[in-house]
Design a protein around this motif. Structure first.
Motif, short mmCIF file in Angstrom:
data_model
loop_
_atom_site.label_atom_id
_atom_site.label_comp_id
_atom_site.label_asym_id
_atom_site.label_seq_id
_atom_site.Cartn_x
_atom_site.Cartn_y
_atom_site.Cartn_z
N UNK A 192 0.84 -1.21 0.00
CA UNK A 192 0.00 0.00 0.00
C UNK A 192 0.87 1.26 0.00
N UNK B 161 2.66 1.54 -3.39
CA UNK B 161 1.79 2.00 -4.48
C UNK B 161 1.51 3.50 -4.34
N UNK C 265 0.14 -6.32 -9.08
CA UNK C 265 0.06 -6.73 -10.49
C UNK C 265 -0.63 -5.68 -11.35
N UNK C 266 -1.28 -4.73 -10.72
CA UNK C 266 -2.11 -3.77 -11.46
C UNK C 266 -1.42 -2.44 -11.72
N UNK C 267 -0.38 -2.11 -10.95
CA UNK C 267 0.25 -0.80 -11.12
C UNK C 267 1.00 -0.74 -12.45
N UNK C 268 1.32 0.49 -12.85
CA UNK C 268 2.09 0.69 -14.08
C UNK C 268 3.36 1.46 -13.71
N UNK D 23 2.72 6.25 -7.16
CA UNK D 23 1.82 7.22 -7.78
C UNK D 23 2.28 8.66 -7.53
N UNK E 146 -2.87 -8.07 -4.61
CA UNK E 146 -3.44 -7.97 -5.95
C UNK E 146 -2.99 -6.70 -6.65
#
Lengths: 348, 348
Positions: free
Chosen positions: A263, A266, A295-298, A270, A292
């Protein structure tokens, strides 16, 4: 006539019809103590004829067991505890394992500052055993645990240890996790690795910091305490550290960050992206938990996978064992292995 | 001597010391029925002197109340129920609200195919009221609910309705959600909007499809049932539909997709990305739930925000009210508003 008396009178009638003592009726209907199969059948037959079905409460009262496994967990304002990867995975493991043994979960929310009356839950037979999540190294938590231990109640902590206090604990090898992460970053050529930790009241935070220090020292790099920032495990606290980190990265004082959970990682990713700094290009970033979200961040986030679900299963199995075969043994500490999952955010 | 008898003998001693009847002792210690303040004090004093603390079980037994709010929720193999945004938000709302009223949550996991013995939980006083999550329009679920209603137990469904069966329900306006999403996509110039739905055993799936149909028809576009695909609300099922969708987008048969939850939308977004098709460029994509993941995808996902946390709060408040002031009223249906959150994935 109240319910206690009514229960006794109805039990007497069953005893008379079956031609056995009232104590035998109790033993049969509560499933405790030795009873001949033939006697058992006669009592069941009599109870059926008289339509005498002791309620779960009456049965529990007689057995002094609730059939409930307590789960103590923190309730924080503005935080949906079930929505955090950490708690939700552990609770899923606890739920699956308890269900297999026919135990129900009693969720006991603990608010900050509220008295920790854990032993009371046992004395009043609300629960038969309990698992404690989110405990901290503060006097109120520690005292409540000591009391549980003194009174001999079965309980188990997850992911929290107290120095010099041997409580039952299921933990993961967080030290090894950040050791591996630090070695990985050094192999990528990083030379100024920062550490964004959580509060030190959680033993996990200290373990993670220790692994980072050990990896640096093994490589002959001195540990620099100025390279440690502290957040509170929320995404917001990671996001808020982006101001400082952006400055450090731009001025060449930092080229990598390990965050003590995903957390915060991430949030930081950002925040730095908004300042034009891209993980995996301008700096390397590693999180902890392998949630989860990783796997979703860029770009996708390199993270340390921790078997939280399995920790929930393990703690539950141990507690249910302790209930069926109570033996006096030394407190246990189970330490589950972790695993570094490398993705684009750390490959500079 | 067993525990029932011991309880009676100790109560008798308290009665003698306080100079009142045993029934009065029961009334005072269980907090039920009218007692003079002076009498109450005398009984408490005597109980204290004799160190007589009735256990929670004994108190519950006397009151015929467990102090527990039951939460029935599905337990699926390989799915961590607490880790899905949907369940975790609802459970957080239930937990916060129950805690405020001093109620504990008893989690009751229901496996597929297992008998639904909900009424038994009330008859045996395991719970005083319950909230049911993940119910489906199948005979076993329906029959169990009818039984609860027939026996007059307080219960409430969340996000599930049965046609012609007035059960207490807290729901969200899913129909309006996909209506708004469809209108939004048409305004973006989309002309061939597909719908990736969940199983029709959930009334939400039907509501969402209905909103999509209504928006098309209002705009003078006929609804084409061939443009509906069905997944099972898992990310995997969304991912697996990418093969078909990629072909449809490439051949100009589809220019937008509404998925009935974010998990399927995110799976589809990833599957299409692997095939070189980017949401917000090559096609428009809208999810439902506005989960944490919607903010993390690349591009961020347009989604319909559903107040799941608030639904949990609302259902819990209603059930706790029903317990303190039981009145015979018609079953209620609360329908909470939803809101379209537009992000990059739908802006072509």
């Amino acid at each position: 006539m109240d319910d206690l008396e009514e229960g006794l009178i109805r039990r007497k009638a069953v005893a008379q019809l079956a031609g056995v003592s009232e104590a035998t009726v109790s033993r049969v209907l509560n499933g405790v103590g030795p009873v001949k199969e033939e006697t058992r059948k006669r009592v069941m037959e009599a109870a059926k004829q008289l339509n005498y079905v002791p309620s779960a409460l009456a049965q529990q009262f007689a057995r002094q067991k609730s059939g409930n496994l307590g789960v103590i967990l923190p309730l924080l304002p503005k935080v949906n505890v079930f929505s955090t990867y950490y708690f939700s995975e552990i609770l899923s493991g606890i739920g699956h394992t308890a269900k297999q043994s026919g135990y129900d979960l009693l969720m006991l929310f603990r608010e900050p500052g509220e008295p920790r009356e854990y032993a009371h839950l046992f004395r009043t037979q609300k629960i038969d055993a309990c698992i404690i999540l989110g405990a901290q190294n503060i006097p109120s938590d520690y005292d409540a645990l000591k009391e549980l231990q003194r009174e001999g109640h079965p309980f188990c902590l997850i992911n929290q240890q107290y120095e010099g206090a041997p409580f039952n604990t299921v933990d993961a090898d967080h030290r090894m996790g950040s050791y591996d992460a630090t070695v990985h970053l050094m192999k990528q050529g990083c030379q100024r690795i920062w550490f964004l930790n959580g509060p030190s009241a959680f033993s996990n935070s200290l373990d993670r910091l220790e692994g980072y220090c050990q990896a640096l020292e093994t490589a002959g790099e001195p540990f620099d305490p100025n390279r440690v920032l502290v957040g509170n495990y929320s995404r917001k606290s990671g996001y808020e550290s982006a101001d400082i980190m952006a400055e450090l990265i731009r001025t060449g004082q930092a080229d990598a960050v390990i965050a003590a959970n995903d957390r915060m990682a991430i949030g930081l990713l950002q925040g730095l992206k908004e300042r034009g700094l891209i993980a995996g290009e301008d700096y390397a970033l590693v999180g902890c938990d392998d949630s989860d979200g990783a796997r979703l961040t860029d770009p996708p986030l390199t993270s340390i996978a921790v078997p939280f679900y399995e920790a929930g299963c393990e703690a539950t199995s141990r507690m249910l064992e302790a209930l069926t075969e109570p033996v006096l043994t030394a407190p246990f500490t189970a330490k589950l292995p972790v695993r570094l999952v490398v993705r684009a955010s750390s490959q500079v």
